[in-house]
Write an enzyme that holds these catalytic residues in place. Structure first.
Site, PDB file in Angstrom:
ATOM      1  N   ASP A   1     -70.148   9.767-124.570  1.00  0.00           N
ATOM      2  CA  ASP A   1     -71.129  10.215-123.578  1.00  0.00           C
ATOM      3  C   ASP A   1     -72.447   9.449-123.725  1.00  0.00           C
ATOM      4  OD1 ASP A   1     -70.596  12.053-121.583  1.00  0.00           O
ATOM      5  OD2 ASP A   1     -70.720  13.793-122.909  1.00  0.00           O
TER       6      ASP A   1
ATOM      7  N   LYS B   1     -61.542  16.558-116.593  1.00  0.00           N
ATOM      8  CA  LYS B   1     -61.572  15.443-117.553  1.00  0.00           C
ATOM      9  C   LYS B   1     -60.213  15.300-118.229  1.00  0.00           C
ATOM     10  CE  LYS B   1     -66.549  15.688-118.225  1.00  0.00           C
ATOM     11  NZ  LYS B   1     -67.721  16.091-119.017  1.00  0.00           N
TER      12      LYS B   1
ATOM     13  N   GLN C   1     -69.310  19.333-124.086  1.00  0.00           N
ATOM     14  CA  GLN C   1     -69.626  19.659-122.694  1.00  0.00           C
ATOM     15  C   GLN C   1     -70.979  20.381-122.636  1.00  0.00           C
ATOM     16  OE1 GLN C   1     -67.987  18.541-120.043  1.00  0.00           O
ATOM     17  NE2 GLN C   1     -69.429  19.522-118.660  1.00  0.00           N
TER      18      GLN C   1
HETATM   19  N1  GUN Z   1     -72.593  18.179-118.157  1.00  0.00           N
HETATM   20  C1  GUN Z   1     -72.958  17.605-116.990  1.00  0.00           C
HETATM   21  N2  GUN Z   1     -72.734  16.276-117.025  1.00  0.00           N
HETATM   22  C2  GUN Z   1     -72.231  16.003-118.245  1.00  0.00           C
HETATM   23  C3  GUN Z   1     -71.796  14.809-118.879  1.00  0.00           C
HETATM   24  O1  GUN Z   1     -71.842  13.700-118.353  1.00  0.00           O
HETATM   25  N3  GUN Z   1     -71.323  14.963-120.139  1.00  0.00           N
HETATM   26  C4  GUN Z   1     -71.274  16.156-120.753  1.00  0.00           C
HETATM   27  N4  GUN Z   1     -70.822  16.195-121.998  1.00  0.00           N
HETATM   28  N5  GUN Z   1     -71.670  17.288-120.216  1.00  0.00           N
HETATM   29  C5  GUN Z   1     -72.138  17.199-118.948  1.00  0.00           C
END
Ligand code: GUN
Length: 281
Positions: free
Chosen positions: A119, A52, A96
């Protein structure tokens, strides 16, 4: 059978986003900013967070990764989120997932300022999504929608089946498909006869994390199949769909890797830039 190529589309989207950040900087002096909170030391999460941050760098989004040890008190993490909520240079905040077992995700997600919730996991934004209002839609299902739309797939009227009912993937996926005019089945761990549902689907979207869950006898001839699952088997990345056997039956199918995965990150960048555009300066 045609491939829904997320690698190619995400590269195009990132190129467009890079132009957008350049324009934001030139016209308004804004550099979009994203904070990523990583609690504990889950290896997969560390890798995702690195990916990311690298993607942010590529398109001109400032990013900061805030690593926190697993044994912190909940209040310490909440204080960090509050500090980020008040930082005018941060447009997006992401926690996350998954979090260490003793921390309830919902207690933290609800602390994120709703205008920085890139998110889309805050219940406020989840509610907006389900009422069909503009919001930050969760990145993975949003990426699926973009992948389908960009390839000219008309969703209105389709019988869709979503397998997996997680808050990250299945539920928001079902909401987006419903909003786009599909008739949606949501299957989950208590579904009695999974194949009965999947076989009826014109559009089958699977996000479970169980390799080869979907075999060719579970898929309708000519269906569109989107595979969100990721598992590591013998060092190889595998999806939820038995690709080799299922693909010949489909009209469109996503590869794993190179399908939905790269779209998720592209949508995170898009949501962060969308948040930055709403800055009141
Ligand atoms: N863990 C797996 N997919 C995601 C996501 O789209 N966002 C976040 N924050 N954690 C994740």
């Amino acid at each position: 059978m045609r491939l829904l190529d997320g690698k190619k589309l995400s590269a195009q989207i990132k190129e467009d986003l890079r132009k957008e950040t350049q324009n934001l900087k030139e016209t308004r002096g804004i550099i979009p900013g994203l904070a990523v909170i990583l609690v504990g030391s889950d290896a997969a999460s560390e890798l995702y967070v690195q990916m990311k941050a690298k993607a942010c760098d590529e398109v001109g989004v400032y990013s900061v990764v805030h690593k926190m040890p697993e044994n912190l008190k909940l209040q310490d993490i909440i204080d960090t989120i509050k500090m980020m909520n008040g930082n005018p240079f941060l447009d997006g905040i992401l926690i996350q997932l998954p979090l260490p077992k003793h921390i309830y995700a919902s207690e933290l997600l609800e602390q994120i300022a709703i205008e920085k919730d890139v998110d889309g996991f805050h219940p406020h934004n989840f509610g907006r999504l389900f009422t069909g209002l503009d919001t930050f839609a969760p990145c993975t299902p949003l990426g699926v929608m973009r992948l389908l739309e960009s390839n000219g797939v008309e969703i209105k009227g389709l019988n869709a089946c979503v397998v997996g009912a997680s808050n990250i993937v299945g539920r928001p996926m079902a909401a987006l498909l419903l909003n786009a005019g599909a008739t949606v089945d949501i299957c989950h761990i208590f579904t009695r006869d999974l194949a009965e549902h999947t076989k009826r689907a014109d559009l089958l979207v699977v996000g479970v994390g169980k390799a080869d869950l979907i075999s060719e006898d579970m898929v309708k001839e000519g269906a569109i199949v989107v595979d969100i699952g990721i598992s590591r088997i013998d060092g190889k990345t595998r999806g939820d769909v038995a690709f080799d056997k299922v693909a010949p039956k489909t009209s469109w199918i996503t590869p794993v890797p190179g399908g939905v995965g790269p779209m998720t990150i592209a949508m995170l960048l898009a949501n962060t830039i969308k948040a930055a555009k709403k800055r009141k300066i």
